[in-house]
Structure formats: structure tokens, C-alpha cells
Design an enzyme around this catalytic site. Structure first.
Site, short mmCIF file in Angstrom:
data_model
loop_
_atom_site.label_atom_id
_atom_site.label_comp_id
_atom_site.label_asym_id
_atom_site.label_seq_id
_atom_site.Cartn_x
_atom_site.Cartn_y
_atom_site.Cartn_z
N GLN A 92 27.43 47.58 27.20
CA GLN A 92 27.23 48.34 28.36
C GLN A 92 26.82 49.72 28.52
OE1 GLN A 92 30.38 49.25 31.38
NE2 GLN A 92 29.76 47.48 32.51
N ARG A 168 27.86 52.16 38.40
CA ARG A 168 28.19 53.51 38.47
C ARG A 168 26.80 54.21 39.24
NH1 ARG A 168 33.06 55.03 39.48
NH2 ARG A 168 34.37 53.41 38.86
N LYS A 215 24.29 44.66 35.06
CA LYS A 215 25.50 44.29 36.14
C LYS A 215 25.08 44.63 37.29
CE LYS A 215 30.30 45.70 36.71
NZ LYS A 215 31.55 46.41 36.14
N CYS A 344 46.58 33.35 32.85
CA CYS A 344 46.72 34.69 33.64
C CYS A 344 46.93 34.30 35.03
CB CYS A 344 45.35 35.41 33.60
SG CYS A 344 45.03 36.71 34.74
N CYS A 347 48.65 38.95 38.17
CA CYS A 347 49.81 39.90 38.26
C CYS A 347 49.24 41.42 38.68
CB CYS A 347 51.16 39.65 37.93
SG CYS A 347 51.17 40.22 36.29
N CYS A 351 48.13 44.77 32.89
CA CYS A 351 46.72 44.99 32.62
C CYS A 351 45.97 46.10 33.43
CB CYS A 351 46.00 43.84 32.76
SG CYS A 351 46.23 43.00 34.53
N CYS A 363 49.38 42.48 28.64
CA CYS A 363 49.81 41.70 29.45
C CYS A 363 51.00 41.11 29.39
CB CYS A 363 48.95 40.25 28.86
SG CYS A 363 49.19 38.89 29.83
#
Length: 371
Positions: A92, A168, A215, A344, A347, A351, A363
Site C-alpha cells: 500500500q 491520505r 483504495k 470477531c 469489540c 485491536c 485480539c
């Protein structure tokens, strides 16, 4: 349920994926060795591709740099390790839009704890508009050249494709919230798309055979979520322009520069608490392009994921927290053990909470996963 679509291969903009599961770019906040170890564990769990987040476009960025020997060795070690697990790796390409000079005035308050990390994030987001609006064209061109330079180095490091981070710097130039320029990089949709499109062209011109994921950060109104990125009604302008520039696939998500609990929403979020919470943005992009579209956002249920893929709503899905909770999510799904997945629960305690506390992304089920 039969998960044959999840398990099926696909050409993702020219990169052949063995299945439809991607690990989305995640700032893990860990040491280099710990990062490689965790990403290899996720690769071993059966996902088709890992997107490595925040690979700096310019020599002086945060984290490992492609421009230094130490950074290049790290990325080479990472790509080689992930490839051994029969998994592709995507870099990325990231260019921060934080005004580092402006940040200096907040350092005393941060050190004295009068300003929290969350408050600092909000203050820096306020600085983005003046920074982007006042940026000299000479600096813009230097950054754009950096996208091409970094792509060449990423290929040398062993990455299979690149993702241009459209949230960004690219997203801030795209946004009317931040971009108030009056030159060729501001004003109309076409002008505000110019920076992102030129970043993509810079990559394509230097590595023409390398797939370019984008993205695509979508800004939501009524109610307002996100400050950078593209308004939903502007997608009809941005998507074709990005495709013409050389984008080969779209990773569609909610725009950032707001609360992190919006872009990484817990199950209790008032708007994005449901499964596949950002997929409606994919529907809009899907109507505008034939390129592969990757969906993201609160995806935890294999049955739901299979349904979205089977109907063609999206071509791939990107999971982060779900693969941190259980790296074997893809393998268990595709071998008839979906009931054994450690789901998952969104919550955000260990993370997002771990990242904000500078303890690294973990986690709540981590100890159980290690057994």
C-alpha cells in the site's frame, strides 16, 4: 453452506488470487519481526493476498522505508516469507497528509498529557486543509514522482502488486472539505481527482506490468462520516478517471479523518454496526466499472460473505479484525469447518484499543488462538 465462490480463484486486476479472501491493510504497531510473524501466520491461514499498509512513498516516512537498506531487507524478508505460504503480497503506497511542522506546536501538550492521542489526531486532521490547500506545486510534483519511485522499489522488494492509498494525501486532495485550491488541483471534481490520477499514472509509467489497486475512500453525508475522500455523488466522475489513469481494481471503504471508530466500527456503531457495513459503497462503484471490486467492513460471517461473492455484489472481500481473531478463517471455511471459526465480535478492545494504547494490535481471543 457450500463456500465454492470463496474458494474459487480470480484475476484481481491481473494478479491471480487463489481465493477471494484478502487481508486488508492494517497498522499493527509491532516490531518488524513481530509484524512478519503475524502476517505469515495470517498467510498460513489460507488468505489469497496480504496488503501491507503504510509503505511510504517518500524516503522520510513512518516505519520501514523502501529507500534504506534496512527497510528494503525487511520488506524482502516479509514478501519471501509470505510467498512461502502461497500468498500474494501487495504494497500500500502511502503518503501522509499530516503537517509535521504544525504538529510541533502540539508536542508540549502531548508530553505534558494535556493533549491525548485522540485529541492530537483531531487537531492534526484540522491542519490537513491548510496544508493541502497551500502546498506548492513543486512539492506536489516531488510527491507524485515518489509514487513511481516507490513502486519500482516495491517490485524490487518482491511485492506482486501495489495499492495506491486513496485516503491520505490522495483523499485529501479529492475532498472539498480539505482542498480549497484555485489551481489545476482544486475546484471541480476533475481537478480534485488530478492528484490521485497522476499518482496512479506515475506508478503505471514506471512499472507498467504491475497491477494497481486503488483504495477508494467514500465520504458519507446525511449523516456526515469521513472528511477526506469522495462524495457518493462524485463517484461517477472519479471512478472513470482513475480507471483511465491505470487503476486495475478498487478496494472500496469509508473515508477516514474522522473518528477511528467510524472506519473501524464496533458492533455497537449507530450506522455501521452491521455485517458488510461499507458494501453499499461497493454497489455504487460496481455500477460504474467492470474492474474487480473488493468490499470491506465488519465482515465476519462466511455465509454472508459467500452470498455477496456468489451474487457478484463484490469480487473479493478484505478482512482485518476477523483474521486477527482467527487467522485460519479462510482455511476453516474452505475445508468444511466454518463452525469452528473464532468469530470477531467487533469489540475493538485489543485491536483498535491496543493500537491507540501503543501496545500493538491484538485480539481478546489471542491466548486461545495460541493454544
Amino acid at each position: 453452506m457450500n463456500y465454492e465462490t470463496i474458494a474459487s480463484p480470480i484475476s484481481y486486476g491481473g494478479a491471480m488470487l487463489k481465493n477471494r479472501i484478502i487481508f486488508s491493510p492494517t497498522s499493527l504497531g509491532k516490531s518488524p519481526d513481530e509484524t512478519i510473524e503475524q502476517l505469515c501466520r495470517i498467510a498460513a491461514g489460507g488468505c489469497a493476498m496480504i496488503v501491507v499498509g503504510d509503505v511510504s512513498v517518500l524516503p522520510h516516512g513512518f516505519g520501514p522505508s523502501l529507500y534504506t537498506r534496512k527497510g528494503m531487507v525487511f520488506y524482502q524478508k516479509l514478501t519471501q516469507a509470505v510467498h512461502r505460504e502461497n500468498c500474494l503480497v501487495c504494497a500500500q503506497l502511502h503518503q501522509s497528509d499530516s503537517n509535521m511542522r504544525a504538529m510541533l506546536k502540539y508536542v508540549p501538550g502531548l508530553l505534558s498529557r494535556k493533549i491525548t492521542a485522540a485529541q492530537l489526531r483531531e487537531l492534526l486532521n484540522r491542519e490537513v486543509g491548510p496544508y493541502v490547500t497551500g502546498m506548492p506545486v513543486k512539492k506536489i510534483r516531488r510527491i507524485l514522482q515518489g509514487f513511481g519511485d516507490a513502486a519500482v522499489l516495491a517490485k524490487q522488494a518482491g511485492f506482486d502488486l501495489v495499492q495506491v492509498h486513496g485516503d491520505r494525501m490522495c483523499g485529501s486532495f479529492s475532498s472539498t472539505v480539505y482542498n480549497h485550491r484555485t489551481d489545476a488541483y482544486g475546484g471541480s471534481c476533475e481537478n480534485r481527482a488530478r492528484f490521485a490520477c497522476e499518482a496512479v499514472r506515475a506508478v503505471h509509467s514506471r512499472v507498467p506490468d504491475m497491477p494497481i489497486d486503488y483504495k477508494l475512500a467514500v465520504r458519507c453525508e446525511t449523516p456526515h462520516y469521513g472528511n477526506a475522500g469522495v462524495l457518493e455523488e462524485e463517484l461517477a466522475v472519479f471512478v472513470p478517471l482513475l480507471e483511465q489513469a491505470g487503476v486495475t481494481s478498487f478496494h472500496v471503504t469509508l473515508a477516514n479523518h474522522g473518528a477511528l471508530t467510524d472506519t473501524i466500527p464496533p458492533a455497537s456503531h449507530p450506522r455501521f454496526g452491521g455485517e458488510g457495513c461499507f458494501l453499499p459503497f461497493c454497489d455504487e462503484v460496481r455500477a460504474l466499472t467492470k474492474l474487480p471490486v473488493c468490499g470491506v467492513g465488519g465482515l465476519t460471517d462466511p455465509d454472508f460473505v459467500e452470498q455477496q461473492l456468489r451474487t457478484g455484489r463484490v469480487d473479493c472481500v478484505a478482512l482485518s479484525r476477523a483474521l486477527i481473531a482467527d487467522p485460519d478463517w479462510p482455511k476453516k471455511t474452505m475445508t468444511g469447518h466454518a463452525r469452528d471459526i473464532r468469530r470477531c465480535v467487533r469489540c475493538n478492545r485489543a485491536c483498535l484499543g491496543g493500537m491507540m494504547a501503543h501496545k500493538g494490535v491484538h485480539c481478546i481471543f489471542e491466548k486461545e488462538n495460541a493454544k
